[in-house]
Scaffold this active site. Structure first.
Site, mmCIF file in Angstrom:
data_model
loop_
_atom_site.group_PDB
_atom_site.id
_atom_site.type_symbol
_atom_site.label_atom_id
_atom_site.label_comp_id
_atom_site.label_asym_id
_atom_site.label_seq_id
_atom_site.Cartn_x
_atom_site.Cartn_y
_atom_site.Cartn_z
ATOM 1 N N ASP A 191 38.465 45.943 37.990
ATOM 2 C CA ASP A 191 37.309 45.088 37.754
ATOM 3 C C ASP A 191 37.694 43.991 36.761
ATOM 4 O O ASP A 191 38.307 44.262 35.725
ATOM 5 C CB ASP A 191 36.150 45.916 37.180
ATOM 6 C CG ASP A 191 34.878 45.107 37.044
ATOM 7 O OD1 ASP A 191 34.079 45.088 37.993
ATOM 8 O OD2 ASP A 191 34.684 44.493 35.974
ATOM 9 N N GLU A 234 33.482 41.125 41.821
ATOM 10 C CA GLU A 234 34.738 40.995 41.068
ATOM 11 C C GLU A 234 35.533 42.288 41.044
ATOM 12 O O GLU A 234 36.450 42.459 40.238
ATOM 13 C CB GLU A 234 34.445 40.527 39.632
ATOM 14 C CG GLU A 234 33.763 41.552 38.738
ATOM 15 C CD GLU A 234 32.244 41.527 38.832
ATOM 16 O OE1 GLU A 234 31.595 42.004 37.890
ATOM 17 O OE2 GLU A 234 31.707 41.050 39.856
#
Length: 317
Positions: A191, A234
């Site tokens: 992430d 993301e």
């Protein structure tokens, strides 16, 4: 024209030579200026000038062109590639309603053709015409298959990052777990840290730029045999196949360093980027879903511990 020999057409010319007991037979594809010998039995040749062949005369109507003795035919001259064919018989080939070629047979002595033989030659020419249709259909099917493969690939690739998309990376994870009876599989859940603030401060084009660069760095950090995809937003998911815990941790750390190795330039700004990684190593009774869930839980711990780090999920019980 210009295509290599194909067995489908050679079968027709072999059959013609046996059926009529003649030494030579060929299938000619006739163009505006050239004749391409698509299939040849009994002599050598690939290409002729159309004006120098009997095919030029044969293709002008739908009937069979019969020449009992070419030595007596006013069209014969020394430049004719068939000058040593004393006997000639040719029937036109049809493709989509047009005359496009000729099936012809020849002999080195005068011959007569019975009406039954003329009919057989017409039948063989029709068979060769059908093979032309099949060949064209095969090419069309191949082109369609290639287009479908490309379309299928496009449905599996993330447009922005050119990594596998969520659907594809999940399928790959399932496949790896299914065949990994003895070879462990590691999952990295990755992430980008503080990604929302990048979008908020600099706009979504800056966020897109970060996603693309991070994707390149992820590819550089994993091993060549590993797979990585965009899991959503993301978040990225990497599948490390046939790997032990120590090496999996080494890859995860290398990925983390690759992502953070330099700022990303965008519109006069230098954007610092780091990532947090959750690592889970497969163990019975793991399946792909449970392994990804454990990696996601480890990712949460990595972010809670301060980000820009790797957290390892405990072994499944």
């Amino acid at each position: 024209m210009g295509t290599p020999a194909e067995e489908r057409f050679d079968r027709v010319t072999r059959l013609a030579r046996r059926m009529f007991g003649l030494p030579t037979a060929c299938i000619d594809i006739v163009g505006e200026k050239l004749v391409w010998l698509k299939s040849v039995q009994g002599f050598d040749g690939l290409e002729r000038m159309r004006k120098d062949t009997y095919c030029h005369y044969t293709i002008q109507d739908d009937g069979v062109c019969l020449i009992r003795d070419t030595r007596l035919d006013p069209r014969v001259h020394t430049g004719d590639p068939y000058w040593d064919w004393i006997f000639y018989a040719g029937a036109p080939l049809h493709f989509e309603g047009e005359r496009v070629g000729v099936l012809c047979v020849g002999d080195d002595k005068p011959r007569d053709f019975t009406p039954e033989q003329v009919e057989s030659l017409i039948d063989l020419a029709a068979l060769a015409g059908q093979e032309l249709q099949v060949a064209a259909l095969s090419e069309a099917q191949l082109a369609l298959a290639r287009a479908n493969e490309e379309l299928e690939m496009k449905t599996r690739i993330d447009v922005l990052t050119h990594l596998w998309n969520r659907r594809a990376i999940l399928e790959l994870a399932t496949i790896e777990m299914t065949r990994a009876d003895h070879a462990p599989v590691a999952i990295l859940m990755i992430d980008i840290d503080h990604f929302k603030s990048i979008n908020d401060r600099l706009g979504h084009p800056a966020g897109d730029r970060v996603l693309r660069v991070v994707a390149e760095r992820l590819r550089a950090g994993i091993r060549p045999m590993d797979a990585v995809g965009r899991f959503g937003g993301e978040e990225f998911l990497a599948i490390l196949s046939g790997i032990d815990g120590v090496e999996a941790l080494n890859v995860a750390e290398r990925v983390r360093r690759q992502v953070a190795r330099s700022t990303i330039a965008f519109d006069g700004h230098r954007i610092p980027v780091t990532c947090s990684i959750g690592l889970a190593l497969s163990a019975r009774p793991d399946d792909a879903e449970s392994l990804i869930r454990r990696a996601d839980q480890a990712l949460y711990r990595a972010k809670r511990a301060g980000r820009n780090r790797v957290a390892i999920a405990p072994r499944a019980r």
